[in-house]
Design a protein around this motif. Sequence first.
Motif, PDB file in Angstrom:
ATOM      1  N   ARG A  32       0.824  -1.207   0.000  1.00 45.49           N
ATOM      2  CA  ARG A  32       0.000   0.000   0.000  1.00 45.49           C
ATOM      3  C   ARG A  32       0.857   1.255   0.000  1.00 45.49           C
ATOM      4  O   ARG A  32       0.564   2.222  -0.715  1.00 45.49           O
ATOM      5  CB  ARG A  32      -0.937  -0.004   1.203  1.00 45.49           C
ATOM      6  CG  ARG A  32      -1.771   1.268   1.353  1.00 45.49           C
ATOM      7  CD  ARG A  32      -2.650   1.517   0.132  1.00 45.49           C
ATOM      8  NE  ARG A  32      -3.764   0.605   0.084  1.00 45.49           N
ATOM      9  CZ  ARG A  32      -4.629   0.523  -0.932  1.00 45.49           C
ATOM     10  NH1 ARG A  32      -4.454   1.275  -2.007  1.00 45.49           N
ATOM     11  NH2 ARG A  32      -5.634  -0.325  -0.912  1.00 45.49           N
ATOM     12  N   ASP A  35       2.167   1.877  -3.449  1.00 46.01           N
ATOM     13  CA  ASP A  35       1.069   2.285  -4.316  1.00 46.01           C
ATOM     14  C   ASP A  35       0.726   3.755  -4.087  1.00 46.01           C
ATOM     15  O   ASP A  35       0.496   4.502  -5.045  1.00 46.01           O
ATOM     16  CB  ASP A  35      -0.155   1.406  -4.054  1.00 46.01           C
ATOM     17  CG  ASP A  35      -1.338   1.779  -4.934  1.00 46.01           C
ATOM     18  OD1 ASP A  35      -1.234   1.570  -6.162  1.00 46.01           O
ATOM     19  OD2 ASP A  35      -2.352   2.267  -4.404  1.00 46.01           O
ATOM     20  N   ASP A  38       3.293   6.216  -5.642  1.00 44.79           N
ATOM     21  CA  ASP A  38       2.953   6.390  -7.056  1.00 44.79           C
ATOM     22  C   ASP A  38       4.146   6.294  -8.010  1.00 44.79           C
ATOM     23  O   ASP A  38       4.104   5.539  -8.965  1.00 44.79           O
ATOM     24  CB  ASP A  38       2.227   7.717  -7.265  1.00 44.79           C
ATOM     25  CG  ASP A  38       1.537   7.800  -8.620  1.00 44.79           C
ATOM     26  OD1 ASP A  38       1.460   6.758  -9.295  1.00 44.79           O
ATOM     27  OD2 ASP A  38       1.057   8.872  -8.988  1.00 44.79           O
ATOM     28  N   ASP A  85       2.727  -8.803  -3.497  1.00 41.50           N
ATOM     29  CA  ASP A  85       2.286  -7.580  -4.177  1.00 41.50           C
ATOM     30  C   ASP A  85       2.688  -7.712  -5.638  1.00 41.50           C
ATOM     31  O   ASP A  85       3.862  -7.985  -5.928  1.00 41.50           O
ATOM     32  CB  ASP A  85       2.944  -6.338  -3.557  1.00 41.50           C
ATOM     33  CG  ASP A  85       2.525  -5.055  -4.253  1.00 41.50           C
ATOM     34  OD1 ASP A  85       1.486  -4.480  -3.862  1.00 41.50           O
ATOM     35  OD2 ASP A  85       3.224  -4.623  -5.191  1.00 41.50           O
ATOM     36  N   GLY A 208      -1.880   1.071 -11.901  1.00 43.12           N
ATOM     37  CA  GLY A 208      -1.429   0.123 -10.883  1.00 43.12           C
ATOM     38  C   GLY A 208       0.011  -0.291 -11.098  1.00 43.12           C
ATOM     39  O   GLY A 208       0.720   0.278 -11.940  1.00 43.12           O
ATOM     40  N   ARG A 210       2.596   0.310  -9.361  1.00 44.66           N
ATOM     41  CA  ARG A 210       3.387   1.534  -9.295  1.00 44.66           C
ATOM     42  C   ARG A 210       4.785   1.301  -8.746  1.00 44.66           C
ATOM     43  O   ARG A 210       5.625   2.202  -8.773  1.00 44.66           O
ATOM     44  CB  ARG A 210       2.636   2.574  -8.460  1.00 44.66           C
ATOM     45  CG  ARG A 210       1.346   3.020  -9.145  1.00 44.66           C
ATOM     46  CD  ARG A 210       0.466   3.843  -8.251  1.00 44.66           C
ATOM     47  NE  ARG A 210      -0.717   4.307  -8.977  1.00 44.66           N
ATOM     48  CZ  ARG A 210      -1.766   4.872  -8.401  1.00 44.66           C
ATOM     49  NH1 ARG A 210      -1.769   5.041  -7.081  1.00 44.66           N
ATOM     50  NH2 ARG A 210      -2.800   5.258  -9.106  1.00 44.66           N
ATOM     51  N   GLN A 356      -6.626  -2.267  -4.815  1.00 45.38           N
ATOM     52  CA  GLN A 356      -5.308  -2.060  -5.420  1.00 45.38           C
ATOM     53  C   GLN A 356      -4.932  -3.242  -6.300  1.00 45.38           C
ATOM     54  O   GLN A 356      -4.429  -3.066  -7.414  1.00 45.38           O
ATOM     55  CB  GLN A 356      -4.239  -1.861  -4.352  1.00 45.38           C
ATOM     56  CG  GLN A 356      -2.840  -1.693  -4.943  1.00 45.38           C
ATOM     57  CD  GLN A 356      -1.730  -1.956  -3.941  1.00 45.38           C
ATOM     58  OE1 GLN A 356      -1.879  -1.682  -2.753  1.00 45.38           O
ATOM     59  NE2 GLN A 356      -0.623  -2.514  -4.417  1.00 45.38           N
ATOM     60  N   ASP A 360      -3.825  -3.418 -10.111  1.00 43.86           N
ATOM     61  CA  ASP A 360      -2.524  -3.978 -10.466  1.00 43.86           C
ATOM     62  C   ASP A 360      -2.621  -5.024 -11.570  1.00 43.86           C
ATOM     63  O   ASP A 360      -1.823  -5.019 -12.519  1.00 43.86           O
ATOM     64  CB  ASP A 360      -1.878  -4.631  -9.235  1.00 43.86           C
ATOM     65  CG  ASP A 360      -1.326  -3.617  -8.245  1.00 43.86           C
ATOM     66  OD1 ASP A 360      -1.124  -2.450  -8.623  1.00 43.86           O
ATOM     67  OD2 ASP A 360      -1.098  -4.005  -7.079  1.00 43.86           O
TER      68      ASP A 360
END
Length: 383
Positions: A32, A35, A38, A85, A208, A210, A356, A360
């Motif tokens: 998170r 993300d 950015d 992730d 996504g 990122r 998210q 992604d």
Amino acid sequence: MSTTAWPLTDEQTQIVALCKEFAEREIRPRGREVDEADVVTPVDIFAKAAKVGITDFMIPEAYGGGGFTDVFTQCLVQEELCWGDPGIGNLVCSGGFFADPILALGTEDQKRRWLTPLTGPDAPLTALATTEPGAGSDAASIVTTATRVDDGYLLTGQKAWISNAGAAELYVIFAKTDAGLRSGGVSAFLVRKDAAGMTFGQPMRKMGQRAIVCREVFLDEVFVPESDRLGEEGQGFYGLMSTFDISRVVLGAAAVGAARAAYEYALDYARTRKQFGRLIIEHQAVAFRLADMATRIEAARLLVHHAARVIDEGGSATGLAAMAKLTASETAMFVTHAAVQTLGGWGYSREYPVEQWMRDVKLEEIEEGTSDIMRLVISRNLS
């Protein structure tokens, strides 16, 4: 840990366990944060992965790597890391995408000079530069040129959506040595970040994944010595297609990992959250949705692993690799969407990770060939 229809060696079991533990400890807690940031590459996570041997596990032992050169093991690893992730998982293994065309086309000298630096605790980030503003899935239509000069080439053109661009130290760049040809005019070149004439655009704002920052790459008569051309002139497209067969299967595994994460999160939520006086999982609609999620994940994983095994056994797998990527990426979109639905309003909230993950995994339906292109590849390889 994921299931597989094929027995694992002790070494495979160990590296999967290592990656699972790393994903739990280092990757999932940072998803998170990255993300939200950015446009910041989490180089600290990459460095930690390098120190424990995850970033170079796919490099042959002869060049200092872990020696897991088979695609099947790469899929096992990619699934576990992307369970943590998707963006960070793909970042950690990005060196494999750079290494594949070198392994396919490179001389022994090139392999030693360009692969050995990828190993060890100080491994650099790398990049593969194919896509251009007017050439995405149709790699044969690139217009970046490689003009012959004394002892080498001058590369001129523009690349777009290049993962790790700017942060990467080493690049494989595809350009046309014969502008009059399509695939037969594509050649591959090895370039360092500090090459005169190579500059980078601003980070591109993305939906996504990122953790992998993308930039444009501008090439203004970048000199590349002949010793840094991969293969013969015109062999670049062959090397790229060989890379795609592998990378599409590995990205399929990444999609499976993300789908598995979303399914497990939704399942845990359904087992603890009540609606209308009952646990959510006791409602037939939710139970059936979870059943569909679990079934599609298992089917996608089996197809990914099958494609990997065919490649490892030396078989032709272009159509099968496309099937694996298509099925796994669309499964990931289905599952992450279903996870958001299962959590209801909370699934739509940034307080929970499933929204998210849905953003992604959309990339997996686009990169290395869109779903439409995958269907075209499959149709052309029907037996």
